[in-house]
Design a protein around this motif. Structure first.
Motif, short mmCIF file in Angstrom:
data_model
loop_
_atom_site.label_atom_id
_atom_site.label_comp_id
_atom_site.label_asym_id
_atom_site.label_seq_id
_atom_site.Cartn_x
_atom_site.Cartn_y
_atom_site.Cartn_z
N ARG A 85 47.97 5.76 -13.13
CA ARG A 85 47.79 5.96 -11.69
C ARG A 85 48.31 4.78 -10.89
O ARG A 85 48.79 4.94 -9.77
CB ARG A 85 46.30 6.22 -11.38
N LYS A 86 48.26 3.60 -11.47
CA LYS A 86 48.79 2.42 -10.80
C LYS A 86 50.31 2.34 -10.94
O LYS A 86 51.02 1.98 -10.00
CB LYS A 86 48.16 1.15 -11.38
N PRO A 119 44.96 6.81 -18.26
CA PRO A 119 45.15 7.44 -16.95
C PRO A 119 44.97 6.47 -15.79
O PRO A 119 45.61 6.64 -14.74
CB PRO A 119 44.10 8.56 -16.92
N GLN A 120 44.14 5.45 -15.95
CA GLN A 120 43.95 4.48 -14.88
C GLN A 120 45.21 3.63 -14.69
O GLN A 120 45.64 3.39 -13.55
CB GLN A 120 42.74 3.58 -15.20
N PRO A 155 52.01 6.64 -9.34
CA PRO A 155 50.89 7.29 -8.63
C PRO A 155 51.04 8.80 -8.41
O PRO A 155 50.03 9.48 -8.32
CB PRO A 155 50.84 6.54 -7.29
N ARG A 156 52.25 9.33 -8.33
CA ARG A 156 52.40 10.76 -8.08
C ARG A 156 53.04 11.50 -9.25
O ARG A 156 53.45 12.65 -9.10
CB ARG A 156 53.22 10.99 -6.81
N HIS A 174 47.53 4.91 -0.27
CA HIS A 174 47.07 5.90 -1.25
C HIS A 174 48.22 6.83 -1.67
O HIS A 174 48.92 7.39 -0.84
CB HIS A 174 45.95 6.74 -0.66
N SER A 207 49.84 13.25 -15.11
CA SER A 207 49.06 12.38 -15.97
C SER A 207 49.68 12.35 -17.37
O SER A 207 50.39 13.28 -17.77
CB SER A 207 47.62 12.88 -16.07
#
Length: 360
Positions: free
Chosen positions: A201-202, A197-198, A205-206, A8, A209
């Motif tokens: 995120r992949k 945004p999806q 990840p950090r 994560h 946005s």
């Protein structure tokens, strides 16, 4: 079946061995894994200190618009699966995989060294690119403030600087940026790879946005800071369809410059990105690799100047034409921004607080 997802908040689940080491690690199933075991917690970030003799790096590459750069950090918490800087961690005895995201090297004496280098009688003022190899405004910058300290010196000496970032944290330094912008000493390029945004995120990840990056771009523009957008990297069959949409949104946020960079896969990045594809897009992994090979002369990477950023062939030409058309329609890249080098004033001898005056 898709490969397991990364931990994560991290971009890679692999931590391949260092290619310069005398030994390599090889994982295996020893039969002790409990079916109910959720695995170890996400790896924490570790800070490592590096002492340097100089901080200004110089290059003669015809592919980049700068000859001087400063990288306050090595490694990056943003965890971008595609980062071309990942293989550089091998020179530190670390892995370009998870180590790149979790073992961040910083240079606490960089501001002192920069002041000394700028004070040298042999120094010639040319624009400096700040935070190019890895993002100077990545999450650890919030507490270390290293990029800000360097920017303070550049502002004090009226030294021109160009910045590329995907972090909204740069808004924190708007006081310095707006001051420098008044003398045409700064421009900021935001890296925006997608508006989804999806997907972001992949991919990253950090990182902030996409919407947050555009908001930061608009705020800098409103404060008089020249801003632009880099669609980097362009990944065929993953985000290439968003090129026009990203540039349109960036133009609305105040961007006047735009460009793109085709995905680069040097050294270990081939393995890391392939694993990322298997984790997130197993249905199109082979297609992505096929398109890349068609633009890289049959290979997955091409390090030749003039080709490494754009590729070659029919698909590469198509991307180039798309960029030209959208820029013409939106009024982007009408003028090439040339930063002011005439306002530079070397720092005084001694430390920043020293009362010693220069002799001449």
């Amino acid at each position: 079946m898709p490969a397991p997802l990364p931990p994560h908040g991290r971009g890679s689940r692999l931590n391949p061995g260092n290619r310069f080491s005398d030994w390599q690690r090889d994982g295996f199933d020893d039969g002790w894994q409990d079916a109910g075991d959720t695995g170890p917690p996400p790896p924490a970030t570790i800070l490592l200190v590096e002492r340097s003799r100089s901080v200004i790096s110089r290059n003669t590459s015809p592919d980049v618009p700068f000859s001087q750069s400063i990288n306050p950090y090595k490694g990056c918490e943003h965890g971008c699966a595609y980062c071309f800087a990942r293989p550089g961690h091998a020179y530190l005895g670390l892995s370009p995989g998870l180590d790149f995201e979790t073992h961040i090297v910083w240079k606490p004496d960089a501001p002192e060294i920069l002041r000394r280098e700028l004070a040298s009688p042999r120094y010639r003022c040319l624009p400096i690119a700040l935070g190019i190899n890895t993002d100077g405004w990545q999450p650890v910058e919030r507490r270390l403030r290293l990029s800000r300290h360097l920017l303070e010196i550049l502002c004090e000496t009226r030294h021109p600087v160009s910045i590329v970032t995907k972090s909204a944290l740069i808004e924190r330094d708007l006081d310095l940026l707006s001051d420098m912008a008044r003398d045409n000493l700064v421009n900021v390029m935001f890296s925006v790879t997608t508006l989804d945004p999806q997907l972001a995120r992949k991919l990253e990840p950090r990182a902030a946005s996409p919407a947050r990056r555009l908001a930061a771009m608009a705020r800098l523009h409103q404060a008089g800071v020249p801003v632009g957008v880099l669609f980097a990297p362009l990944i065929p069959a993953i985000n290439d369809h968003e090129l026009e949409r990203v540039l349109e949104a960036s133009r609305q946020a105040g961007a006047t410059q735009a460009g793109y960079v085709l995905l680069r896969l040097p050294n270990e990045l081939k393995q890391l990105f392939a694993d990322w594809l298997d984790s997130h897009f197993p249905d199109r992994a082979a297609h992505v690799h096929s398109l890349l090979r068609q633009m890289r002369g049959g290979a997955l990477n091409d390090s030749q100047f003039g080709r490494r950023m754009r590729g070659q062939g029919v698909f590469a030409d198509l991307y180039s034409q798309r960029l030209k058309r959208i820029c013409a329609r939106l009024g982007l890249n009408r003028e090439r921004l040339a930063l002011n080098t005439t306002a530079f004033r070397p720092p005084r001898s001694g430390t920043a607080d020293s009362p010693q005056m220069p002799l001449f």
